[in-house]
Design a protein around this motif. Structure first.
Motif, PDB file in Angstrom:
ATOM      1  N   ASP A 192     -16.731 -10.042   8.859  1.00 19.51           N
ATOM      2  CA  ASP A 192     -15.390 -10.031   8.282  1.00 19.51           C
ATOM      3  C   ASP A 192     -14.820  -8.623   8.434  1.00 19.51           C
ATOM      4  N   ILE A 193     -13.908  -8.452   9.376  1.00 16.51           N
ATOM      5  CA  ILE A 193     -13.329  -7.143   9.670  1.00 16.51           C
ATOM      6  C   ILE A 193     -11.955  -7.061   9.014  1.00 16.51           C
ATOM      7  N   SER A 194     -11.772  -6.055   8.162  1.00 22.25           N
ATOM      8  CA  SER A 194     -10.533  -5.887   7.408  1.00 22.25           C
ATOM      9  C   SER A 194      -9.639  -4.836   8.068  1.00 22.25           C
ATOM     10  N   PHE A 195      -8.335  -5.115   8.075  1.00 19.99           N
ATOM     11  CA  PHE A 195      -7.355  -4.197   8.649  1.00 19.99           C
ATOM     12  C   PHE A 195      -6.401  -3.729   7.546  1.00 19.99           C
ATOM     13  N   TYR A 196      -6.249  -2.416   7.420  1.00 20.93           N
ATOM     14  CA  TYR A 196      -5.357  -1.828   6.435  1.00 20.93           C
ATOM     15  C   TYR A 196      -4.292  -0.990   7.134  1.00 20.93           C
ATOM     16  N   LEU A 197      -3.094  -1.016   6.602  1.00 21.98           N
ATOM     17  CA  LEU A 197      -2.033  -0.128   7.061  1.00 21.98           C
ATOM     18  C   LEU A 197      -1.436   0.531   5.834  1.00 21.98           C
ATOM     19  N   ASN A 198      -1.510   1.866   5.807  1.00 21.76           N
ATOM     20  CA  ASN A 198      -1.052   2.634   4.634  1.00 21.76           C
ATOM     21  C   ASN A 198      -1.693   2.129   3.346  1.00 21.76           C
ATOM     22  N   ASP A 199      -3.013   1.937   3.386  1.00 23.94           N
ATOM     23  CA  ASP A 199      -3.825   1.532   2.233  1.00 23.94           C
ATOM     24  C   ASP A 199      -3.578   0.098   1.769  1.00 23.94           C
ATOM     25  N   THR A 200      -2.752  -0.650   2.486  1.00 24.05           N
ATOM     26  CA  THR A 200      -2.495  -2.047   2.135  1.00 24.05           C
ATOM     27  C   THR A 200      -3.306  -2.958   3.051  1.00 24.05           C
ATOM     28  N   LEU A 201      -4.077  -3.858   2.448  1.00 27.53           N
ATOM     29  CA  LEU A 201      -4.847  -4.814   3.237  1.00 27.53           C
ATOM     30  C   LEU A 201      -3.881  -5.810   3.881  1.00 27.53           C
ATOM     31  N   THR A 202      -3.795  -5.789   5.203  1.00 29.13           N
ATOM     32  CA  THR A 202      -2.885  -6.699   5.902  1.00 29.13           C
ATOM     33  C   THR A 202      -3.558  -8.011   6.272  1.00 29.13           C
ATOM     34  N   ILE A 254       6.157  -6.005   6.837  1.00 30.31           N
ATOM     35  CA  ILE A 254       6.418  -4.579   7.045  1.00 30.31           C
ATOM     36  C   ILE A 254       7.096  -3.972   5.818  1.00 30.31           C
ATOM     37  N   ARG A 255       7.813  -4.799   5.044  1.00 31.91           N
ATOM     38  CA  ARG A 255       8.500  -4.304   3.847  1.00 31.91           C
ATOM     39  C   ARG A 255       7.529  -4.003   2.704  1.00 31.91           C
ATOM     40  N   ASP A 256       6.307  -4.549   2.790  1.00 32.21           N
ATOM     41  CA  ASP A 256       5.320  -4.322   1.734  1.00 32.21           C
ATOM     42  C   ASP A 256       4.566  -3.010   1.909  1.00 32.21           C
ATOM     43  N   LEU A 257       4.791  -2.324   3.012  1.00 35.86           N
ATOM     44  CA  LEU A 257       4.052  -1.111   3.318  1.00 35.86           C
ATOM     45  C   LEU A 257       4.838   0.123   2.889  1.00 35.86           C
ATOM     46  N   SER A 258       4.116   1.138   2.505  1.00 34.21           N
ATOM     47  CA  SER A 258       4.763   2.383   2.068  1.00 34.21           C
ATOM     48  C   SER A 258       5.022   3.270   3.288  1.00 34.21           C
ATOM     49  N   ILE A 259       6.026   2.877   4.071  1.00 39.19           N
ATOM     50  CA  ILE A 259       6.373   3.643   5.261  1.00 39.19           C
ATOM     51  C   ILE A 259       7.436   4.663   4.876  1.00 39.19           C
ATOM     52  N   VAL A 260       7.093   5.930   5.008  1.00 40.31           N
ATOM     53  CA  VAL A 260       7.960   7.024   4.588  1.00 40.31           C
ATOM     54  C   VAL A 260       8.323   7.874   5.788  1.00 40.31           C
ATOM     55  N   HIS A 261       9.597   8.198   5.915  1.00 47.35           N
ATOM     56  CA  HIS A 261      10.053   9.073   6.995  1.00 47.35           C
ATOM     57  C   HIS A 261       9.292  10.397   6.963  1.00 47.35           C
ATOM     58  N   GLY A 262       8.775  10.777   8.116  1.00 52.80           N
ATOM     59  CA  GLY A 262       8.070  12.051   8.228  1.00 52.80           C
ATOM     60  C   GLY A 262       6.587  11.981   7.939  1.00 52.80           C
ATOM     61  N   GLU A 263       6.058  10.790   7.574  1.00 58.25           N
ATOM     62  CA  GLU A 263       4.626  10.646   7.301  1.00 58.25           C
ATOM     63  C   GLU A 263       3.992   9.696   8.304  1.00 58.25           C
ATOM     64  N   ASP A 264       2.786  10.042   8.748  1.00 61.27           N
ATOM     65  CA  ASP A 264       2.065   9.201   9.701  1.00 61.27           C
ATOM     66  C   ASP A 264       1.759   7.834   9.099  1.00 61.27           C
ATOM     67  N   PHE A 265       1.553   6.840   9.989  1.00 63.40           N
ATOM     68  CA  PHE A 265       0.987   5.560   9.571  1.00 63.40           C
ATOM     69  C   PHE A 265      -0.528   5.740   9.493  1.00 63.40           C
ATOM     70  N   ARG A 266      -1.174   5.148   8.515  1.00 67.20           N
ATOM     71  CA  ARG A 266      -2.633   5.199   8.405  1.00 67.20           C
ATOM     72  C   ARG A 266      -3.198   3.795   8.679  1.00 67.20           C
ATOM     73  N   PHE A 267      -4.003   3.701   9.723  1.00 64.40           N
ATOM     74  CA  PHE A 267      -4.558   2.418  10.145  1.00 64.40           C
ATOM     75  C   PHE A 267      -6.071   2.450   9.969  1.00 64.40           C
ATOM     76  N   ARG A 268      -6.597   1.568   9.114  1.00 62.77           N
ATOM     77  CA  ARG A 268      -8.030   1.548   8.798  1.00 62.77           C
ATOM     78  C   ARG A 268      -8.665   0.241   9.258  1.00 62.77           C
ATOM     79  N   ILE A 269      -9.847   0.364   9.860  1.00 63.14           N
ATOM     80  CA  ILE A 269     -10.655  -0.786  10.290  1.00 63.14           C
ATOM     81  C   ILE A 269     -11.950  -0.727   9.493  1.00 63.14           C
ATOM     82  N   ALA A 270     -12.265  -1.793   8.755  1.00 62.32           N
ATOM     83  CA  ALA A 270     -13.380  -1.717   7.814  1.00 62.32           C
ATOM     84  C   ALA A 270     -14.258  -2.958   7.853  1.00 62.32           C
ATOM     85  N   SER A 271     -15.534  -2.744   7.528  1.00 65.47           N
ATOM     86  CA  SER A 271     -16.483  -3.829   7.280  1.00 65.47           C
ATOM     87  C   SER A 271     -17.109  -3.539   5.921  1.00 65.47           C
TER      88      SER A 271
END
Length: 305
Positions: A192-202, A254-271
């Motif tokens: 079960d591989i989990s994908f997160y974007l900006n700390d939100t489990l997608t 995409i509206r559920d993510l904390s996307i802020v101008h000037g800040e990188d996207f954080r993409f996490r791959i987890a087991s």
């Protein structure tokens, strides 16, 4: 591989209308077979089996090659596809006039990690440190990694955000090659591989196994420790939810993510260790696996002017 259910793909779809062709796929799932072996297992003539093989070859589901046999040459057949996704309904895509930019992030260029064995990193030519020692995931040489793996934990990447204040994100897509991580390899090893974007489990995808029975197209000859390739997956976070290869995973948009101008996207791959199938993660970049790419990220956006 993903296809739309339509008449233009009848050559592929018709392959599954025959019980014999499905049984051939079942037999080839375990190992390659020659025509004689398939005919004996199916209790059919070699001529009939050859016709079914030709249809499967034309559809790109299997491949075959000639090999020296006891008496002359023999045709040996093997599966070409690891998976096939049927898309019944077109997902909502960004508008055609949406602007976009793409970046390709090396798999060794993660910004954060926490991993447990089995684990390791290799470049296209050598091992990067000792295997099963998580400390080497901090080594500066990790940016050279063409293949990395871990039994549990995560790696997290920072994706550059090039948008300015007058632009709005419509979607973010990730294309990457990955699979489970078993000691050696085990093609029946769900993870079960989990994908997160900006700390939100997608979303969570269950990979069926760790693939090592066939050498990866780009996997170097010196590599002989099990895992050979992964599956190419496309994760898309859009305005109407998150999709994997066109199949909706969750309602996270995409509206559920904390996307802020000037800040990188954080993409996490987890087991996660507490997952039902904690089967680890293997990632493949350039010079490894079946696809000569690292993690390709595409950001779609609109100007608000």
């Amino acid at each position: 591989m993903q296809i739309e259910v339509s008449t233009k793909h009848m050559a592929i779809l018709e392959c599954f209308s025959s019980e014999t062709r499905v049984r051939i796929i079942e037999l080839l799932r375990d190992r390659p077979h020659n025509i004689k072996e398939l005919a004996e297992a199916l209790q059919l003539s070699s001529a009939i089996v050859t016709k079914h093989i030709q249809k499967l070859e034309d559809a790109g589901i299997i491949t075959s090659h000639s090999s020296a046999g006891v008496r002359g040459t023999q045709k040996v057949c093997s599966l070409h596809l690891d998976s096939l996704t049927l898309q019944f309904r077109q997902p909502v895509l960004p508008a055609e006039d949406s602007a976009k930019y793409s970046v390709e992030v090396p798999i060794g260029q993660y910004a954060d990690y926490a991993v447990k064995p089995t684990c390791g990193l290799v470049s296209g030519t050598k091992a990067l440190g000792l295997y099963d020692d998580p400390r080497y995931f901090s080594d500066p040489g990790r940016v050279q990694a063409a293949h990395l793996w871990f039994g549990s934990g995560f790696v997290e990447y920072r994706i550059p955000n090039y948008l300015h204040a007058g632009q709005s994100v419509r979607a973010v897509e990730f294309s990457l090659e990955l699979c489970s991580e078993a000691p050696g390899y085990n093609e029946n090893w769900p993870s079960d591989i989990s994908f997160y974007l900006n700390d939100t489990l997608t979303g969570v995808w269950t990979c069926p196994g760790d693939f090592g029975s066939r050498r990866g197209v780009f996997t170097p000859a010196w590599w002989d420790i099990g895992t050979q390739h992964g599956l190419l997956k496309k994760l898309s976070v859009r305005e109407d939810g998150t999709y994997l290869d066109g199949v909706k995973l969750t309602d996270v948009s995409i509206r559920d993510l904390s996307i802020v101008h000037g800040e990188d996207f954080r993409f996490r791959i987890a087991s996660h260790e507490d997952a039902r199938n904690c089967g680890g993660v293997s990632l493949f970049g350039k010079q490894f696996g079946n696809y000569n790419q690292d993690i390709v990220v595409t950001v779609y956006y609109d100007d608000l002017k």
